[in-house]
Motif scaffolding. Structure first.
Motif: not given
Length: 356
Positions: A39-66
């Motif tokens: 997660v990265a929260c900026d100086n306005t206190r908005t937070c951006r949360i990112a999740g990914y695939q596990q290392d070793g997975d064949e295909h890469a994917i990510s979700v961004l929650l704000i």
């Protein structure tokens, strides 16, 4: 120096998604990572949360929650499908445009996602975001699939990251918390802060050159004054073994001040320059801006650093001249090194500013 340490931490964060949880606070913002989530929260206190695939997975994917700060703020979500090399692009082209993915959590359908081949990203519905947030603090199988190809989103580390967001936005124990809900309403959660503004002043020189220093400047004395503002580890201004001293470049800011730059360090795939504001006559009174600078143009200093040689993750910084000093106006990373895309997947800022 503290700012340099923060950049080093960010590089470690994107390089080491397997590492244990850690936190860094950067000029009013916050960054935190654990396992496959960050997660990265900026100086306005908005937070951006990112999740990914596990290392070793064949295909890469990510979700961004704000989520913005303040009472009753919704969480929005976006999905990105990885496409780092030609093999990835070939696979996606065979699957058609748009890419139609079925989203399931523990085998239960939570709807479809239509991903454009141009952006390789798509918005998640509010129902899908709600289902995802309900599943992440536990141990769930989160899958996006089309035909016989599947992408798996890891939940490893999500609980710690969501709790960190609740803590930063002061939602722990409220009905709107992401990870640790309670019975309190959100009347006392941290309010959103306005985006700070900086009025950028005009400068005399829009670019730097090797011959912009006044002839009267005593170079050895200037070098000594600059070196006193930092350490040799952050910026080595000593003469090179095979030749003369590190050369200076300069740009005039106004009638009495110069911006001076010199190379500080060189690594495997990054280099950093020091930038100082000085008086144009002795004793110069240097003020260090940064030792990780990359470029200067028209009153702005920028820094751009790879998280690793593959170039799938970056950190960027910017400083703007306001007529008195250089103000740190931007700080961001592109997320973990997960082979989602050349240049990285997202923009995860900890400092945002309106520069006018």
């Amino acid at each position: 120096m503290k700012r340099y340490a923060a950049i080093v931490w960010l590089a470690l964060a994107v390089l080491a998604p397997w590492a244990q949880a850690d936190t860094v606070n950067v000029d009013g913002g916050m960054a935190f990572f654990h396992r496959d989530w960050e997660v990265a929260c900026d100086n306005t206190r908005t937070c951006r949360i990112a999740g990914y695939q596990q290392d070793g997975d064949e295909h890469a994917i990510s979700v961004l929650l704000i989520r913005k700060a303040g009472p009753a703020q919704p969480v929005t979500g976006e999905l990105m499908v990885g496409a780092y090399d030609e093999e990835d692009f070939d696979l996606l082209q065979r699957l058609g445009d748009p890419l139609r993915l079925s989203m399931t959590i523990d085998g239960v359908s939570v709807g479809a996602v239509s991903v454009s081949q141009e952006s390789l990203a798509a918005k998640l519905s509010q129902a899908q975001v709600a289902a995802l947030l309900a599943a992440l603090p536990g141990h769930s199988t989160i899958e996006f699939s089309t035909g016989d190809v599947s992408w798996h989103l890891s939940d490893d580390g999500a609980a710690a990251v969501l709790l960190k967001v609740d803590d930063y936005q002061r939602r722990v124990g409220t009905r709107g918390a992401l990870a640790r809900k309670g019975t309190r309403d959100e009347a006392d959660v941290a309010p959103a802060l306005p985006v700070p503004g900086v009025h950028q002043a005009s400068v005399v020189d829009r670019t730097m050159s090797a011959d912009a220093l006044p002839a009267a400047v005593d170079l050895p004395a200037l070098r000594e004054a600059l070196a006193a503002t930092t350490s040799s580890e952050d910026c080595d201004l000593s003469p090179a073994e095979e030749g003369g001293p590190v050369p200076f470049r300069a740009a005039r800011l106004d009638a009495h001040h110069l911006l001076v730059s010199a190379g500080c360090w060189l690594a495997a795939y990054n280099s950093g320059s020091g930038f100082w504001v000085i008086d144009d006559s002795a004793p110069y009174q240097p003020v260090l801006v940064t030792t990780i600078g990359s470029d200067y143009g028209d009153g702005r200093i920028s820094s751009s650093m790879k998280g690793r040689g593959l170039g799938d993750c970056w950190s960027t910084e910017e400083w703007a001249w306001d007529g008195r000093q250089f103000v740190h106006t931007a700080s961001s990373t592109s997320g973990m090194c997960k082979l989602l895309a050349p240049g990285g997947a997202w923009s995860l800022p900890t400092i945002v500013t309106k520069v006018r």
